[in-house]
Structures are given as structure tokens and as C-alpha cells.
Design a protein around this motif. Structure first.
Motif, PDB file in Angstrom:
ATOM      1  N   ARG A  35     -11.623  63.349 -16.686  1.00 52.54           N
ATOM      2  CA  ARG A  35     -11.635  64.530 -17.540  1.00 52.54           C
ATOM      3  C   ARG A  35     -11.555  64.120 -18.991  1.00 52.54           C
ATOM      4  NH1 ARG A  35      -7.432  68.895 -15.590  1.00 52.54           N
ATOM      5  NH2 ARG A  35      -6.254  67.585 -16.985  1.00 52.54           N
ATOM      6  N   ASN A  36     -12.312  64.806 -19.829  1.00 53.24           N
ATOM      7  CA  ASN A  36     -12.323  64.618 -21.286  1.00 53.24           C
ATOM      8  C   ASN A  36     -12.979  63.319 -21.734  1.00 53.24           C
ATOM      9  OD1 ASN A  36     -11.130  67.049 -21.756  1.00 53.24           O
ATOM     10  ND2 ASN A  36      -9.098  66.230 -22.082  1.00 53.24           N
ATOM     11  N   LEU A  37     -13.296  62.408 -20.855  1.00 58.58           N
ATOM     12  CA  LEU A  37     -13.849  61.130 -21.284  1.00 58.58           C
ATOM     13  C   LEU A  37     -15.233  61.288 -21.903  1.00 58.58           C
ATOM     14  CD1 LEU A  37     -12.722  58.791 -18.392  1.00 58.58           C
ATOM     15  CD2 LEU A  37     -11.622  59.190 -20.597  1.00 58.58           C
ATOM     16  N   LEU A  38     -16.015  62.235 -21.410  1.00 63.27           N
ATOM     17  CA  LEU A  38     -17.345  62.446 -21.974  1.00 63.27           C
ATOM     18  C   LEU A  38     -17.301  63.284 -23.239  1.00 63.27           C
ATOM     19  CD1 LEU A  38     -19.539  62.957 -18.797  1.00 63.27           C
ATOM     20  CD2 LEU A  38     -19.434  60.977 -20.311  1.00 63.27           C
ATOM     21  N   GLY A  39     -16.142  63.824 -23.590  1.00 65.49           N
ATOM     22  CA  GLY A  39     -16.011  64.625 -24.788  1.00 65.49           C
ATOM     23  C   GLY A  39     -15.518  63.854 -25.999  1.00 65.49           C
ATOM     24  N   VAL A  40     -15.315  62.563 -25.860  1.00 63.55           N
ATOM     25  CA  VAL A  40     -14.799  61.760 -26.966  1.00 63.55           C
ATOM     26  C   VAL A  40     -15.845  61.671 -28.068  1.00 63.55           C
ATOM     27  CG1 VAL A  40     -14.074  59.425 -27.621  1.00 63.55           C
ATOM     28  CG2 VAL A  40     -13.234  60.444 -25.520  1.00 63.55           C
ATOM     29  N   ASP A  41     -15.388  61.886 -29.311  1.00 60.80           N
ATOM     30  CA  ASP A  41     -16.316  61.797 -30.438  1.00 60.80           C
ATOM     31  C   ASP A  41     -15.778  60.910 -31.558  1.00 60.80           C
ATOM     32  OD1 ASP A  41     -14.340  63.382 -31.548  1.00 60.80           O
ATOM     33  OD2 ASP A  41     -15.635  65.083 -31.984  1.00 60.80           O
ATOM     34  N   ARG A  42     -14.757  60.119 -31.271  1.00 68.71           N
ATOM     35  CA  ARG A  42     -14.148  59.255 -32.288  1.00 68.71           C
ATOM     36  C   ARG A  42     -14.338  57.786 -31.917  1.00 68.71           C
ATOM     37  NH1 ARG A  42      -8.972  61.206 -31.134  1.00 68.71           N
ATOM     38  NH2 ARG A  42      -8.279  59.152 -31.714  1.00 68.71           N
ATOM     39  N   PRO A  43     -15.036  57.031 -32.757  1.00 72.23           N
ATOM     40  CA  PRO A  43     -15.214  55.600 -32.478  1.00 72.23           C
ATOM     41  C   PRO A  43     -13.891  54.857 -32.321  1.00 72.23           C
ATOM     42  CG  PRO A  43     -16.737  56.291 -34.187  1.00 72.23           C
ATOM     43  CD  PRO A  43     -15.804  57.456 -33.937  1.00 72.23           C
ATOM     44  N   ASP A  44     -12.854  55.251 -33.063  1.00 75.63           N
ATOM     45  CA  ASP A  44     -11.570  54.563 -32.955  1.00 75.63           C
ATOM     46  C   ASP A  44     -10.954  54.751 -31.571  1.00 75.63           C
ATOM     47  OD1 ASP A  44     -11.161  57.309 -33.735  1.00 75.63           O
ATOM     48  OD2 ASP A  44      -9.080  56.827 -34.236  1.00 75.63           O
ATOM     49  N   ALA A  45     -11.180  55.889 -30.936  1.00 73.85           N
ATOM     50  CA  ALA A  45     -10.670  56.118 -29.582  1.00 73.85           C
ATOM     51  C   ALA A  45     -11.387  55.221 -28.579  1.00 73.85           C
ATOM     52  CB  ALA A  45     -10.825  57.587 -29.191  1.00 73.85           C
ATOM     53  N   VAL A  46     -12.683  55.008 -28.800  1.00 73.29           N
ATOM     54  CA  VAL A  46     -13.453  54.130 -27.913  1.00 73.29           C
ATOM     55  C   VAL A  46     -13.004  52.687 -28.087  1.00 73.29           C
ATOM     56  CG1 VAL A  46     -15.758  53.327 -27.291  1.00 73.29           C
ATOM     57  CG2 VAL A  46     -15.402  55.716 -27.956  1.00 73.29           C
ATOM     58  N   LEU A  47     -12.848  52.265 -29.321  1.00 72.48           N
ATOM     59  CA  LEU A  47     -12.381  50.910 -29.601  1.00 72.48           C
ATOM     60  C   LEU A  47     -11.012  50.680 -28.958  1.00 72.48           C
ATOM     61  CD1 LEU A  47     -12.961  48.249 -31.000  1.00 72.48           C
ATOM     62  CD2 LEU A  47     -11.927  49.188 -33.060  1.00 72.48           C
ATOM     63  N   ALA A  48     -10.128  51.651 -29.085  1.00 77.49           N
ATOM     64  CA  ALA A  48      -8.795  51.539 -28.475  1.00 77.49           C
ATOM     65  C   ALA A  48      -8.903  51.435 -26.957  1.00 77.49           C
ATOM     66  CB  ALA A  48      -7.938  52.731 -28.872  1.00 77.49           C
ATOM     67  N   ALA A  49      -9.832  52.167 -26.348  1.00 77.63           N
ATOM     68  CA  ALA A  49     -10.018  52.090 -24.895  1.00 77.63           C
ATOM     69  C   ALA A  49     -10.436  50.684 -24.486  1.00 77.63           C
ATOM     70  CB  ALA A  49     -11.062  53.112 -24.443  1.00 77.63           C
ATOM     71  N   PHE A  50     -11.342  50.073 -25.247  1.00 76.36           N
ATOM     72  CA  PHE A  50     -11.748  48.688 -24.960  1.00 76.36           C
ATOM     73  C   PHE A  50     -10.565  47.744 -25.122  1.00 76.36           C
ATOM     74  CE2 PHE A  50     -16.311  49.813 -25.750  1.00 76.36           C
ATOM     75  CZ  PHE A  50     -16.799  49.333 -24.544  1.00 76.36           C
ATOM     76  N   GLU A  51      -9.820  47.922 -26.183  1.00 74.27           N
ATOM     77  CA  GLU A  51      -8.716  46.998 -26.462  1.00 74.27           C
ATOM     78  C   GLU A  51      -7.598  47.108 -25.432  1.00 74.27           C
ATOM     79  OE1 GLU A  51      -7.728  46.534 -30.510  1.00 74.27           O
ATOM     80  OE2 GLU A  51      -9.828  46.286 -31.033  1.00 74.27           O
ATOM     81  N   ARG A  52      -7.417  48.287 -24.850  1.00 75.39           N
ATOM     82  CA  ARG A  52      -6.419  48.467 -23.799  1.00 75.39           C
ATOM     83  C   ARG A  52      -6.942  48.049 -22.435  1.00 75.39           C
ATOM     84  NH1 ARG A  52      -5.798  53.494 -26.369  1.00 75.39           N
ATOM     85  NH2 ARG A  52      -7.010  54.450 -24.708  1.00 75.39           N
ATOM     86  N   GLY A  53      -8.220  47.742 -22.352  1.00 74.06           N
ATOM     87  CA  GLY A  53      -8.810  47.367 -21.069  1.00 74.06           C
ATOM     88  C   GLY A  53      -8.957  48.552 -20.128  1.00 74.06           C
ATOM     89  N   GLU A  54      -9.210  49.738 -20.700  1.00 75.01           N
ATOM     90  CA  GLU A  54      -9.376  50.952 -19.903  1.00 75.01           C
ATOM     91  C   GLU A  54     -10.492  50.756 -18.880  1.00 75.01           C
ATOM     92  OE1 GLU A  54      -8.039  54.134 -20.048  1.00 75.01           O
ATOM     93  OE2 GLU A  54      -6.613  53.659 -21.624  1.00 75.01           O
ATOM     94  N   PRO A  55     -10.258  51.104 -17.637  1.00 80.25           N
ATOM     95  CA  PRO A  55     -11.316  50.968 -16.631  1.00 80.25           C
ATOM     96  C   PRO A  55     -12.493  51.910 -16.883  1.00 80.25           C
ATOM     97  CG  PRO A  55      -9.398  52.067 -15.701  1.00 80.25           C
ATOM     98  CD  PRO A  55      -9.009  51.591 -17.071  1.00 80.25           C
ATOM     99  N   ASN A  56     -12.268  52.990 -17.628  1.00 79.06           N
ATOM    100  CA  ASN A  56     -13.328  53.954 -17.916  1.00 79.06           C
ATOM    101  C   ASN A  56     -13.887  53.810 -19.326  1.00 79.06           C
ATOM    102  OD1 ASN A  56     -13.358  55.331 -15.413  1.00 79.06           O
ATOM    103  ND2 ASN A  56     -11.459  56.355 -15.982  1.00 79.06           N
TER     104      ASN A  56
END
Length: 139
Positions: A35-56
Motif C-alpha cells: 500500500r502507498n508504494l506506488l504513490g511515492v513522489d519524493r526522490p528522497d523517500a526512494v533513496l531512503a528505501a534503497f539505503e534501508r534495503g527495503e525489499p520493495n
């Protein structure tokens, strides 16, 4: 700063929120359910997801590709997905690149080089040739 799916502390505003919220839901973030993953519109949130090793993280890149107005801010994160050691994140990076090509009619040299390493006939191959003028493809 909040995680994926969380609005800024001063409330959502243009470019500061995370996009749409699911209908009928509580609007909360559910990374496991997507839920909400396809609604992300902030590059910083995506970068943080990569840095945390988010599976999604790959799904979040697709959301960014669909929701962010500046392909220059999106393509470096698409490239990061295309470089991932995780095959599923790479596949999702290809899908995100297809969306950027379709919506913005552009691609950068780095993403094009990374795409050339992927199996032919994928979604991005089709959309690049359909939506990005050939004379504008970086070579």
C-alpha cells in the motif's frame, strides 16, 4: 523525516507528500502489502528505501516514475534499481524506465547502458522505441 508513505511533519503539500492514498484504507504505510508504494513522489523517500534495503524499493521507484514531474530526478534512481543485485528490483527498474519513457519521452545515457544488459524484449525496450524519438536516444 518519515518513511515511505508518511507525509512531512508540516502536512502534505505539492511535492512534499507521498501521492495518493488507497481508497477505503486508513492511509497508513504498509510496506509488506505494498500500500502507498506506488504513490511515492519524493526522490528522497526512494533513496531512503534503497539505503534501508527495503525489499520493495523497486516498487517505490515505479511509483516515483509515475508520480514525479522531473525525469532528471527520477532517472538516477531508476539506474540504481537497474544496478541492483536483486533480480526483482532490476525488473522493476525496467518497468520504471518504461514509464519514464512513456510519460516524459526521454531516457539518459546511464539507464540506456544498463538497459542494454537486460534481456531483450522487455517493457522498456518497447516503450523506448515507441515514445522516445530515435534521434533523441543517447548513444
Amino acid at each position: 523525516m518519515g518513511g515511505i508513505g508518511e507525509a512531512a511533519a508540516d502536512g502534505p503539500g505539492p511535492g512534499s507528500g507521498t501521492g495518493t492514498r488507497p481508497a477505503g484504507g486508513d492511509g497508513g504505510d504498509d510496506r509488506r502489502g505494498g500500500r502507498n508504494l506506488l504513490g511515492v513522489d519524493r526522490p528522497d523517500a526512494v533513496l531512503a528505501a534503497f539505503e534501508r534495503g527495503e525489499p520493495n524499493a523497486g516498487v517505490v521507484v515505479i511509483g516515483l516514475a509515475l508520480n514525479h514531474a522531473d525525469p532528471g530526478a527520477v532517472l538516477p534512481l531508476v539506474a540504481r534499481a537497474l544496478e541492483s543485485a536483486d533480480r526483482e528490483v532490476r525488473r522493476q527498474g525496467v518497468i520504471a524506465l518504461a514509464h519514464v519513457a512513456r510519460l516524459h519521452r526521454t531516457v539518459d545515457r546511464r539507464c540506456l547502458e544498463l538497459l542494454r544488459r537486460c534481456p531483450r524484449g522487455n517493457e522498456a525496450d518497447d516503450d523506448l522505441w515507441s515514445f522516445v524519438p530515435h534521434r533523441e536516444l543517447p548513444f
